[in-house]
Design an enzyme around this catalytic site. Structure first.
Site, PDB file in Angstrom:
ATOM      1  N   ASN A  12      -8.920  71.666  37.355  1.00 23.43           N
ATOM      2  CA  ASN A  12      -7.956  70.569  37.402  1.00 23.43           C
ATOM      3  C   ASN A  12      -7.616  70.348  38.873  1.00 23.43           C
ATOM      4  OD1 ASN A  12      -5.809  68.830  37.218  1.00 23.43           O
ATOM      5  ND2 ASN A  12      -4.452  70.225  36.103  1.00 23.43           N
ATOM      6  N   LYS A  14      -5.910  68.131  40.150  1.00 17.09           N
ATOM      7  CA  LYS A  14      -4.581  67.529  40.304  1.00 17.09           C
ATOM      8  C   LYS A  14      -4.670  66.347  41.281  1.00 17.09           C
ATOM      9  CE  LYS A  14      -2.551  71.836  38.821  1.00 17.09           C
ATOM     10  NZ  LYS A  14      -1.448  72.781  38.895  1.00 17.09           N
ATOM     11  N   HIS A  97      -0.154  68.371  30.255  1.00 13.66           N
ATOM     12  CA  HIS A  97       0.025  69.363  31.309  1.00 13.66           C
ATOM     13  C   HIS A  97       1.518  69.452  31.651  1.00 13.66           C
ATOM     14  CE1 HIS A  97      -0.174  71.408  35.154  1.00 13.66           C
ATOM     15  NE2 HIS A  97      -1.402  71.786  34.829  1.00 13.66           N
ATOM     16  N   GLU A  99       2.996  69.596  34.342  1.00 13.11           N
ATOM     17  CA  GLU A  99       3.410  68.716  35.439  1.00 13.11           C
ATOM     18  C   GLU A  99       3.640  67.294  34.925  1.00 13.11           C
ATOM     19  OE1 GLU A  99       0.210  69.773  38.069  1.00 13.11           O
ATOM     20  OE2 GLU A  99       1.111  71.749  38.316  1.00 13.11           O
ATOM     21  N   GLU A 167      -0.733  77.714  29.607  1.00 13.58           N
ATOM     22  CA  GLU A 167      -0.380  77.784  31.023  1.00 13.58           C
ATOM     23  C   GLU A 167       1.122  78.032  31.161  1.00 13.58           C
ATOM     24  OE1 GLU A 167      -3.494  75.404  33.535  1.00 13.58           O
ATOM     25  OE2 GLU A 167      -1.872  74.087  32.949  1.00 13.58           O
ATOM     26  N   GLY A 173       0.534  77.834  40.236  1.00 11.56           N
ATOM     27  CA  GLY A 173       0.668  77.689  41.689  1.00 11.56           C
ATOM     28  C   GLY A 173       1.583  78.701  42.349  1.00 11.56           C
ATOM     29  N   SER A 213      -2.477  80.459  38.280  1.00 12.83           N
ATOM     30  CA  SER A 213      -2.806  81.412  39.358  1.00 12.83           C
ATOM     31  C   SER A 213      -4.037  82.264  39.056  1.00 12.83           C
ATOM     32  CB  SER A 213      -1.588  82.290  39.679  1.00 12.83           C
ATOM     33  OG  SER A 213      -0.540  81.490  40.188  1.00 12.83           O
TER      34      SER A 213
HETATM   35  P1  13P Z   1      -3.061  77.005  39.558  1.00 14.00           P
HETATM   36  O1  13P Z   1      -4.411  77.588  39.247  1.00 14.00           O
HETATM   37  O2  13P Z   1      -3.006  76.366  40.926  1.00 14.00           O
HETATM   38  O3  13P Z   1      -1.950  77.996  39.330  1.00 14.00           O
HETATM   39  O4  13P Z   1      -2.812  75.789  38.543  1.00 14.00           O
HETATM   40  C1  13P Z   1      -3.040  75.992  37.185  1.00 14.00           C
HETATM   41  C2  13P Z   1      -2.970  74.684  36.504  1.00 14.00           C
HETATM   42  O5  13P Z   1      -1.928  74.065  36.430  1.00 14.00           O
HETATM   43  C3  13P Z   1      -4.213  74.142  35.950  1.00 14.00           C
HETATM   44  O6  13P Z   1      -3.986  73.065  35.115  1.00 14.00           O
END
Ligand code: 13P
Length: 251
Positions: A12, A14, A97, A99, A167, A173, A213
């Site tokens: 992803n 982002k 997601h 976010e 997740e 992150g 992560s």
């Molecule tokens: P990270 O791997 O940066 O922690 O993000 C995970 C994520 O949100 C994947 O959709």
């Protein structure tokens, strides 16, 4: 151990990458794809889909979007339909997601409507679930995950049209990851909840990814677990070496 499900390693991206960076990254991943046994999926920002597609064309690397609208067309400024995503060659779409749930106030009900749009257009929906840090501290992880599965997955889910990504919001992150014991328990519970929604047979087939992560250094311990069928990778998907490193850890 049932590892009959082919692992999926999904990147992803982002809101990252320029055209040049995205094409270079896709090229590097395509050139190493034959070295891994899992399925590889890239989910770049929507304007990059066509550029990345030009790099992945003719390879085994799959392409997906990070969101879609619940309608197939119409007056929805700024949105992208699942119909168009399928038309340009996407096979997957990430939905719900955390976010998007946080930044755009997406509810389980809206996520479910988008999942229906994805299925209607033959896209596999990667449905994201996971608890916040305060929900975890309050001991509510399993009830949150169960409620998100019940609310975000409409009737008609199968092991083929759905992937679930667990997740934990606090692990995204942050460099923090849950314990292997917790992931074992939560993924097993996720499969049980999916079985209640879609039947035991489909639950055996559905892939449940871990995200948050995930790095080449910690991937093996999670990817080896019975109910972990791959990963949804954010930061580490932006470097070919790290992304392929994680994919190489699939048993
Ligand atoms: P990270 O791997 O940066 O922690 O993000 C995970 C994520 O949100 C994947 O959709």
């Amino acid at each position: 151990m049932n590892k009959s499900r082919q692992s999926l390693i999904a990147g992803n991206w982002k809101m990252n990458m320029s055209v040049a960076e995205g094409c270079a990254l896709a090229q590097q991943i395509v050139s190493q794809a034959a070295t891994v046994s899992c399925e590889l999926l890239l989910c770049p920002p929507a304007p990059l889909l066509g550029f990345v597609m030009a790099e992945t064309n003719g390879s085994e690397v799959q392409l997906g979007s990070q969101d879609c609208h619940f309608n197939d067309a119409g007056a929805h400024t700024g949105d992208t339909s699942a119909k168009l995503l399928a038309d340009i060659g996407c096979g997957y779409v990430i939905l719900g997601h955390s976010e998007r749930r946080a930044d755009h106030g997406e509810t389980d009900q809206q996520v479910a409507a988008k999942v229906t749009a994805a299925w209607r257009n033959q896209l596999t929906a990667i449905i994201c679930i996971g608890e916040t840090e305060s929900q975890r501290d309050a001991g509510k992880t399993l009830s949150v995950v169960r409620a998100q599965i019940a609310g975000s997955i409409p009737p008609g889910a199968t092991g083929a049209n759905t992937v679930i990504a667990y997740e934990p919001v606090w692990a995204i992150g942050s460099g923090k990851v849950p314990s292997v014991n917790d992931v074992t328990k939560i993924h097993a519970e996720t499969r049980t909840a999916f079985a209640e929604a879609a039947g035991a047979g489909e639950a055996e087939l559905v892939r449940i990814l871990y995200g948050g992560s995930l790095k080449p250094e910690n991937a093996s311990e999670f990817l080896a677990l019975e109910d972990v069928d791959g990963g949804l990778i954010g930061g580490a998907s932006l470097k070919a070496q790290d992304f392929i490193g994680i994919a190489s850890s699939c048993p």
